[in-house]
Design an enzyme around this catalytic site. Structure first.
Site, PDB file in Angstrom:
ATOM      1  N   ARG A 158      -6.874  -0.761  -7.340  1.00 31.63           N
ATOM      2  CA  ARG A 158      -7.191   0.329  -6.403  1.00 31.63           C
ATOM      3  C   ARG A 158      -7.580   1.545  -7.243  1.00 31.63           C
ATOM      4  O   ARG A 158      -6.855   1.895  -8.178  1.00 31.63           O
ATOM      5  CB  ARG A 158      -5.999   0.682  -5.505  1.00 31.63           C
ATOM      6  CG  ARG A 158      -5.517  -0.395  -4.548  1.00 31.63           C
ATOM      7  CD  ARG A 158      -6.405  -0.587  -3.332  1.00 31.63           C
ATOM      8  NE  ARG A 158      -6.545   0.596  -2.510  1.00 31.63           N
ATOM      9  CZ  ARG A 158      -5.701   0.948  -1.523  1.00 31.63           C
ATOM     10  NH1 ARG A 158      -4.633   0.207  -1.289  1.00 31.63           N
ATOM     11  NH2 ARG A 158      -5.917   2.022  -0.802  1.00 31.63           N
TER      12      ARG A 158
ATOM     13  N   ARG B  18       0.860  -1.176   0.000  1.00 31.49           N
ATOM     14  CA  ARG B  18       0.000   0.000   0.000  1.00 31.49           C
ATOM     15  C   ARG B  18       0.898   1.229   0.000  1.00 31.49           C
ATOM     16  O   ARG B  18       2.101   1.140   0.157  1.00 31.49           O
ATOM     17  CB  ARG B  18      -0.948  -0.003   1.197  1.00 31.49           C
ATOM     18  CG  ARG B  18      -0.324  -0.512   2.470  1.00 31.49           C
ATOM     19  CD  ARG B  18      -0.711   0.272   3.667  1.00 31.49           C
ATOM     20  NE  ARG B  18      -0.444   1.683   3.517  1.00 31.49           N
ATOM     21  CZ  ARG B  18       0.758   2.242   3.679  1.00 31.49           C
ATOM     22  NH1 ARG B  18       1.829   1.505   3.947  1.00 31.49           N
ATOM     23  NH2 ARG B  18       0.904   3.540   3.557  1.00 31.49           N
ATOM     24  N   GLY B  19       0.283   2.389  -0.170  1.00 30.89           N
ATOM     25  CA  GLY B  19       1.043   3.606  -0.390  1.00 30.89           C
ATOM     26  C   GLY B  19       1.138   3.837  -1.885  1.00 30.89           C
ATOM     27  O   GLY B  19       1.568   2.951  -2.639  1.00 30.89           O
TER      28      GLY B  19
ATOM     29  N   ASP C 248      -2.266  10.361  -1.896  1.00 30.87           N
ATOM     30  CA  ASP C 248      -2.590   9.339  -2.891  1.00 30.87           C
ATOM     31  C   ASP C 248      -2.755   9.956  -4.270  1.00 30.87           C
ATOM     32  O   ASP C 248      -2.434   9.328  -5.278  1.00 30.87           O
ATOM     33  CB  ASP C 248      -3.882   8.616  -2.506  1.00 30.87           C
ATOM     34  CG  ASP C 248      -3.694   7.703  -1.318  1.00 30.87           C
ATOM     35  OD1 ASP C 248      -3.112   6.626  -1.501  1.00 30.87           O
ATOM     36  OD2 ASP C 248      -4.121   8.063  -0.209  1.00 30.87           O
TER      37      ASP C 248
ATOM     38  N   ALA D  67      -5.895  11.937   0.360  1.00 30.66           N
ATOM     39  CA  ALA D  67      -4.939  11.250   1.229  1.00 30.66           C
ATOM     40  C   ALA D  67      -5.704  10.379   2.218  1.00 30.66           C
ATOM     41  O   ALA D  67      -6.939  10.330   2.205  1.00 30.66           O
ATOM     42  CB  ALA D  67      -4.049  12.257   1.946  1.00 30.66           C
TER      43      ALA D  67
END
Length: 358
Positions: A96, A54-55, A246, A256
């Site tokens: 995502r 993630r990130g 993000d 974010a």
């Protein structure tokens, strides 16, 4: 400072070797360090959607390597591999919906594919491109850390308390981290007295990941409940809020980790400075404002359950993963291309016209 930062790199969540993508399973940290090996594109897409990785920058890097795995399989299938590869682009893009870096990385891989010349070793060229995406993110992290420290020093050079939310460190990127890169660099410069980390529910990226990363580096860190952020600003002498992103829209609105917006509102009320640190690949000029950013929601079990045990009654659940912080609540956006103070559409456009570094 650059040499100090490189020497201080202690955590990594993405490795590419032996023809496979190796991901540190972030769902299990910090209690267990387990590496998962992905040998095909479906495994990479699942790792992204299931939060193994993630990130936003890390997701983009993983997707680039995922395409290499997909290409290897499609080439082995023979004629028509170009058409079949489109299915893999689509699969990764749907893993995502919010991280701009995911679509940036996929587009960059597609563009490189389109520039292939007769006689090129297709797999070798595309593997080199994925590695270049990974390495450029690491370089961007180092540059952003230096830019961010300059901003903190410009407004207050003495030791100070900082607040961060979510996880924008080495686990979320290909290198040192975005927001945590700045915090780590400021610590090395003797500018940090204390870092407060919001737990960042419901995945607890703050208390599980950010606190673990900072503690491993010897950074003074204190975990607080998300709901305590405003109280901290009022009582603990915090001077800066430093977060990652993000996705950043063309006008400077920032998507974010959920909870970032309310922290920005509280920071504005208390007169604190608010810094967003993200590579230019997080900026999508096709999204005019934050209203255009697709905002991900996730499953109800993330709010209804703790460690697999249901702790909430069977009620309606709304579980947004990200929120949008308007540009007028942001003091500075730090990228590897440069710094934008009091961001707006004109300043973001000017930033993106600069020589491409990432």
């Amino acid at each position: 400072m650059r040499e100090q930062l490189m020497a201080a790199e202690t955590v990594t969540g993405i490795e590419w070797h032996d023809g496979a993508l190796h991901l540190l399973d972030q769902r299990l940290l910090p209690l267990e360090q387990c590496w998962l090996t992905c040998t095909d594109v479906a495994q990479v897409a699942e790792a992204i959607s299931e939060m193994v990785v993630r990130g936003a920058p890390a997701i983009g890097i993983s997707a680039a390597y995922g395409l290499v795995l997909a290409l290897r399989q499609r080439l082995a299938e023979g004629e028509g591999w170009e058409e079949s590869l489109e299915e893999d682009f689509l699969m990764l893009g749907e893993a995502r919906p919010t991280p701009a870096n995911l679509f940036w990385a996929l587009n960059r891989m597609r563009e490189r594919l389109q520039r292939l010349r007769p006689g090129d070793d297709v797999l070798a060229v595309m593997e080199a491109e994925a590695i270049a995406i990974h390495e450029s993110d690491r370089e961007a992290n180092l540059t952003m850390a230096q830019f961010g420290v300059e901003q903190i020093r410009k407004h207050q050079g003495s030791e100070q308390a900082l607040l961060t939310h979510g996880n924008a460190g080495a686990l979320a990127t290909g290198g040192f981290g975005t927001a945590l890169g700045v915090i780590r660099a400021a610590t090395l410069e003797g500018m940090v007295e204390q870092v407060y980390v919001c737990e960042s529910r419901p995945w607890l990226q703050g208390s599980r990941l950010t606190a673990w990363e900072l503690a491993a580096d010897g950074v003074p860190v204190t975990v607080v409940a998300d709901a305590a952020a405003g109280h901290l600003m009022k009582t603990k002498g915090i001077s800066w809020v430093v977060v990652g992103a993000d996705c950043i829209a063309a006008n400077g609105d920032v998507a974010a980790k959920i909870g970032t917006y309310q922290i920005a509102v509280a920071a504005m009320h208390h007169g604190l400075r608010f810094m967003v640190v993200a590579p230019s690949s997080s900026i999508d000029l096709n999204l005019a404002t934050g209203e255009d950013i697709p905002l991900e929601t996730r499953g109800v079990e993330e709010l209804l359950e703790v460690a697999g045990i249901q702790v909430t009654a069977d009620v309606e659940v709304y579980n947004p993963v990200v929120d949008v912080t308007p540009a007028d609540l942001i003091d500075v956006i730090v990228t590897e291309k440069g710094v934008v103070e009091r961001p707006d559409a004109a300043k973001i456009a000017q930033l993106m016209c600069r020589k491409r570094l990432h």
